[in-house]
Design a protein around this motif. Structure first.
Motif, mmCIF file in Angstrom:
data_model
loop_
_atom_site.group_PDB
_atom_site.id
_atom_site.type_symbol
_atom_site.label_atom_id
_atom_site.label_comp_id
_atom_site.label_asym_id
_atom_site.label_seq_id
_atom_site.Cartn_x
_atom_site.Cartn_y
_atom_site.Cartn_z
ATOM 1 N N TYR A 277 0.756 -1.256 0.166
ATOM 2 C CA TYR A 277 -0.142 0.224 0.053
ATOM 3 C C TYR A 277 0.657 1.152 0.058
ATOM 4 O O TYR A 277 0.685 2.177 -0.687
ATOM 5 N N LEU A 278 1.784 1.117 0.822
ATOM 6 C CA LEU A 278 2.892 2.224 0.869
ATOM 7 C C LEU A 278 3.475 2.519 -0.450
ATOM 8 O O LEU A 278 3.811 3.758 -0.874
ATOM 9 N N SER A 279 4.099 1.461 -1.010
ATOM 10 C CA SER A 279 4.798 1.624 -2.194
ATOM 11 C C SER A 279 3.977 1.962 -3.539
ATOM 12 O O SER A 279 4.510 2.576 -4.381
ATOM 13 N N SER A 280 2.527 2.056 -3.331
ATOM 14 C CA SER A 280 1.567 2.390 -4.457
ATOM 15 C C SER A 280 1.400 3.830 -4.250
ATOM 16 O O SER A 280 0.660 4.410 -5.201
ATOM 17 N N ARG A 281 1.570 4.391 -3.059
ATOM 18 C CA ARG A 281 1.300 5.980 -3.225
ATOM 19 C C ARG A 281 2.407 6.775 -3.828
ATOM 20 O O ARG A 281 3.557 6.402 -3.915
ATOM 21 N N PRO A 282 1.682 7.726 -4.448
ATOM 22 C CA PRO A 282 2.347 8.662 -5.726
ATOM 23 C C PRO A 282 3.742 9.172 -5.006
ATOM 24 O O PRO A 282 4.699 9.102 -5.634
ATOM 25 N N ARG A 283 3.778 9.429 -3.814
ATOM 26 C CA ARG A 283 4.971 10.054 -3.283
ATOM 27 C C ARG A 283 6.257 9.116 -2.999
ATOM 28 O O ARG A 283 7.123 9.561 -3.012
ATOM 29 N N ARG A 341 -4.401 7.102 -14.275
ATOM 30 C CA ARG A 341 -4.260 8.321 -15.007
ATOM 31 C C ARG A 341 -3.501 9.469 -14.577
ATOM 32 O O ARG A 341 -2.835 10.343 -15.282
ATOM 33 N N TRP A 342 -3.755 9.721 -13.077
ATOM 34 C CA TRP A 342 -3.199 11.008 -12.618
ATOM 35 C C TRP A 342 -1.784 10.764 -12.184
ATOM 36 O O TRP A 342 -0.969 11.567 -11.697
ATOM 37 N N GLU A 343 -1.562 9.528 -12.157
ATOM 38 C CA GLU A 343 -0.083 9.188 -11.450
ATOM 39 C C GLU A 343 1.262 9.891 -12.082
ATOM 40 O O GLU A 343 2.150 10.490 -11.382
ATOM 41 N N PRO A 344 1.371 10.082 -13.565
ATOM 42 C CA PRO A 344 2.254 10.972 -13.937
ATOM 43 C C PRO A 344 2.462 12.475 -13.589
ATOM 44 O O PRO A 344 3.529 12.891 -13.414
ATOM 45 N N VAL A 348 5.462 14.183 -10.267
ATOM 46 C CA VAL A 348 5.950 15.703 -10.609
ATOM 47 C C VAL A 348 5.696 16.368 -9.416
ATOM 48 O O VAL A 348 6.421 17.314 -8.798
ATOM 49 N N LYS A 349 4.240 16.600 -9.134
ATOM 50 C CA LYS A 349 3.735 17.166 -7.922
ATOM 51 C C LYS A 349 2.803 16.453 -7.196
ATOM 52 O O LYS A 349 1.662 16.171 -7.349
#
Length: 801
Positions: A277-283, A341-344, A348-349
């Motif tokens: 779960y942590l590894s899949s968080r965008p940050r 879809r929002w991952e890229p 960046v932000k």
């Protein structure tokens, strides 16, 4: 570790002393060869056909090796191989009693599990080496093959094999029956493939089950994109099943209570879920785009926009209407797909907050929701939709409740995303095309609107000019404010409005003023305002029609341009000796209006000779990337009823002919044009003039330190709803992109945002048809045959010993 290696060697000997490993390897090579040569055959056929088919040969590395290529094809089949190899790893030892010897020897359970697993890793590596043969061949037969993409695909293939092996090893620990172990392994594979669709409506559980899903997990690696969350997934799932195997064997070797063993399983499972779960968080995601052109990385222009937001957060609120045609894309069960879809952008932000609001309200009339449900109230329709999609209507806000939050009537109460930043907001929409969701260009345009002044295009309508009505054939409504049209200006970062020069002043700071086909003469007041606007350096688009010389020529005189008398006509049959051209895949430009009788002879019919098809000039191609594309593609711009423009130059203006007619098929007709005629020919006696004529001119000059840009068009239909979106030439003409290019030129190419990636170079094959036949013989005949003979000799010699 030495003991584990000895166990691995012993397991490999056992594996290859039986026919199963040899048989599966041969089958694997044959299937890989079949997929590889099949994709090469498909691409080579298109290359040999040439023409239109050559445009489909981009990114051949992905076509041959990607998701739909050899990697994707073998990944869907290899899960059938692994259970046959892993079913006896432990169950064979248990059923024969040799497991007791292992337990009584100075060997730990960990060493046993690691040894067995290493044996399967070695076999997986062997299969990966087989795939390397095809990768090496690919680098030789694909021009400028993207080798880094292929090697990342190999990594993904190897990881998925190792994960399957760990699962099979655990299943083998659970039973003494090898067949049961194999079937159980297949069941686990099925569960892991399906679990990503389970409980997707529940917020917290959704992320966990989606993480556990193995379905499509390696797909991004197959196309050259490595994400840390995918690598962590394979490592974590592999470690979890290896630990499960250890728990099971330890429980058999020593007397351990059921409760304690069960607790170990739970803790191991929870730990893996937590890490996943942590590894899949965008940050926390680290990624690498191995493609040569960085296809899966945000374009540098988009990254620059995202970084300009600084540390301030961006809020994205998605509004989903239960009775809207796009509701399927916004249901809670598809939330994780939206997050992907929002991952890229989140990479960046990472302080983009994503929120979701569900409601029901009347959608646009064009959807016909009320018409298709006669006699039903909106709530009854919503209740039926909720039942259909298996959702709770109580989770959806009523029209009154959503109205207090946001006014979505201008969006036809459709699926829309609202972006907010420092008090500013803008909408991001879905589109009625196969892509549906906004691409990088549309997202970048919406983001940029929050940072810079929004370019505004103003339409003059005081003299009944063409306006912004999306339903009127002659207006420009779909191009300017087509709600679900991807190419419309409103979805590419522009604002538009209409004014009357009689009652209003021309707004300051606009990107361009549009004056298209007035139906009456300009008033002196309007002329004065237009001239003042030009003198101040304002950008301008003027579009005229045949018969409007007296209306526009006095105004155009100050620009050094005049509309020539007469009307341009075009007869495409002149290109083919008077015979219509025939295309197998649809009507050509010259067969529109021509029919064939039952004997195959031409039957003359009414032909649209007013349809002129000028081409882009080389001088115009350097002005805009949109113009350049149309020029390189040799695409025409269709103009229904056009006049020729003459220019002599005026003052500081640089005049650029943008569109010119083909002198071989087109001329300026001075006499009367019979619109219902089936034939048309040049007539010098009627005053017709041959030559190549300009139908659209671009002017530019420096005014007050700024470059003023003006477009004058001899046709007003080329940007209209009918001229672009309802034209019989829509797929062949360049009108849509050309129109976007004009308004981009007015903003000095600031909008739309340029998100073009470098073109792929792997777009041709270097192999011939004969060479492909040889490859088939080698990989589907000689290589499997050699392996079959080697295996037979090896097994026979083993049997004799």
């Amino acid at each position: 570790m030495n003991i584990s290696l000895k166990i691995a060697k012993a397991e490999l000997r056992t594996l290859f002393y039986s026919p199963i490993a040899w048989f599966l390897t041969i089958i694997f090579i044959f299937q890989a060869a079949l997929a590889f040569t099949g994709k090469l055959q498909e691409s080579l056929t298109k290359q040999e056909l040439g023409g239109y088919y050559l445009d489909q040969l981009g990114f051949l590395t992905n076509a041959v090796f990607g998701i739909m290529g050899i990697f994707g094809d073998l990944a869907k089949k290899v899960y059938l191989y692994i259970p046959l190899l892993t079913m006896g790893l432990i169950s064979r030892e248990t059923s024969s009693g040799t497991i007791k010897l292992l337990y009584s020897s100075p060997v730990t359970v960990k060493q046993i599990v690691y040894g067995k697993f290493l044996a399967m890793v070695a076999y997986s590596f062997l299969l990966t080496l087989v795939m390397c043969l095809f990768v090496i061949t690919g680098t030789m037969v694909i021009q400028s093959a993207d080798t880094s993409t292929m090697f990342v695909g190999l990594l993904g293939f190897f990881l998925i094999l190792c994960t399957y092996a760990a699962i099979g090893l655990f299943m083998s620990c659970l039973t003494t029956y090898q067949v049961v172990a194999a079937l159980s392994t297949l069941v686990v594979f099925a569960i892991l493939s399906y679990i990503g669709t389970v409980w997707q409506e529940i917020d917290f559980v959704r992320g966990l089950t989606y993480f556990l899903s193995i379905s499509t997990r390696a797909d991004r690696m197959f196309v050259g994109y490595i994400s840390s969350k995918d690598v962590v997934y394979f490592v974590v799932i592999t470690a979890m099943f290896l630990s499960f195997s250890m728990f099971k064997l330890q429980g058999e070797r020593a007397s351990v209570s059921t409760g304690k063993t069960f607790l170990k399983y739970i803790l191991s499972f929870v730990a893996c879920l937590f890490i996943g779960y942590l590894s899949s968080r965008p940050r926390f995601i680290i990624s690498y785009d191995a493609t040569a052109v960085k296809f899966f990385t945000l374009h540098p222009n988009v990254e620059k926009i995202m970084k300009e937001f600084g540390d301030e957060p961006i809020e994205v609120t998605t509004y989903v209407n239960l009775v809207d045609i796009f509701v399927w894309e916004g249901l809670p069960k598809r939330r994780n797909i939206d997050l992907d879809r929002w991952e890229p952008y989140l990479r960046v932000k990472n302080n983009i907050s994503l929120k979701y609001v569900y409601y029901y309200d009347y959608p646009g009339e064009e959807q016909g929701v009320m018409a298709s449900n006669p006699g039903k109230t909106l709530k009854e329709i919503a209740e039926q939709a909720a039942k259909t999609f298996d959702v709770d209507l109580g989770d959806f806000k009523t029209p009154e409740e959503i109205g207090k939050i946001v006014d979505l009537r201008t969006e036809n109460n459709s699926y829309v995303m609202q972006l907010k930043y420092k008090g500013k907001s803008t909408f991001l929409r879905l589109f009625s095309d196969p892509g549906t969701f906004p691409a990088e260009t549309e997202v970048a345009a919406a983001m940029k609107r929050l940072l810079v002044p929004v370019p505004k295009i103003v339409f003059v309508e005081s003299e009944l000019e063409r306006g912004r009505d999306p339903k009127a054939e002659g207006d420009y409504g779909i191009l300017t404010n087509g709600l679900h049209e991807r190419a419309s200006l409103m979805n590419q970062g522009f604002d538009t409005e209409s004014i009357s020069l009689i009652r209003q002043e021309i707004p300051a700071g606009i990107a361009a003023l549009v004056i298209a086909d007035p139906r009456k003469d300009f008033s002196p007041q309007s002329v004065a305002k237009i001239q003042q606007y030009i003198n101040k350096g304002g950008n301008l688009l003027i579009a005229t029609e045949p018969g409007k010389q007296s209306v526009f020529n006095p105004l155009l005189k100050i620009l050094g341009i005049q509309i020539m008398d007469g009307q341009l006509v075009q007869n495409d049959e002149l290109l083919n000796g008077g015979k219509p051209k025939i295309k197998l895949n649809g009507p050509s430009m010259s067969t529109v209006g021509v029919q064939m009788d039952e004997n195959g002879n031409v039957r003359k019919n009414k032909v649209n000779f007013e349809m002129v098809k000028p081409f882009l000039t080389k001088a115009a191609a350097v002005e805009s990337r949109y113009f350049n594309k149309a020029f390189r593609d040799s695409a025409f711009v269709s103009m229904q009823g056009a006049v020729a423009l003459s220019y002599a130059g005026h003052g500081d203006f640089e005049v650029i002919p943008v569109l010119t007619t083909d002198k071989n098929v087109s001329w300026l007709k001075k006499g009367k044009l019979e619109t219902d005629s089936a034939t048309l020919s040049f007539s010098a006696t009627d005053g017709d003039v041959r030559g190549s004529f300009s139908t659209l001119l671009a002017l530019k000059r420096k005014v007050n330190g700024k470059e003023q840009r003006i477009i004058v068009s001899g046709d007003a239909d080329f940007l209209s709803n009918k001229g672009i979106f309802f034209s019989p030439f829509r797929n062949a003409q360049a009108n849509e992109g050309f129109g976007t290019g004009i308004f981009s030129w007015f903003t000095y190419n600031q909008f739309p945002v340029d998100t073009r990636h470098v073109e792929m170079k792997d777009n041709r094959l270097t192999i011939t048809v004969g060479g492909l036949k040889k490859l088939k013989i080698i990989y589907m005949g000689i290589l499997p045959g050699i392996l079959l003979l080697t295996g037979m000799v090896f097994l026979l010699r083993r049997k004799r010993k």
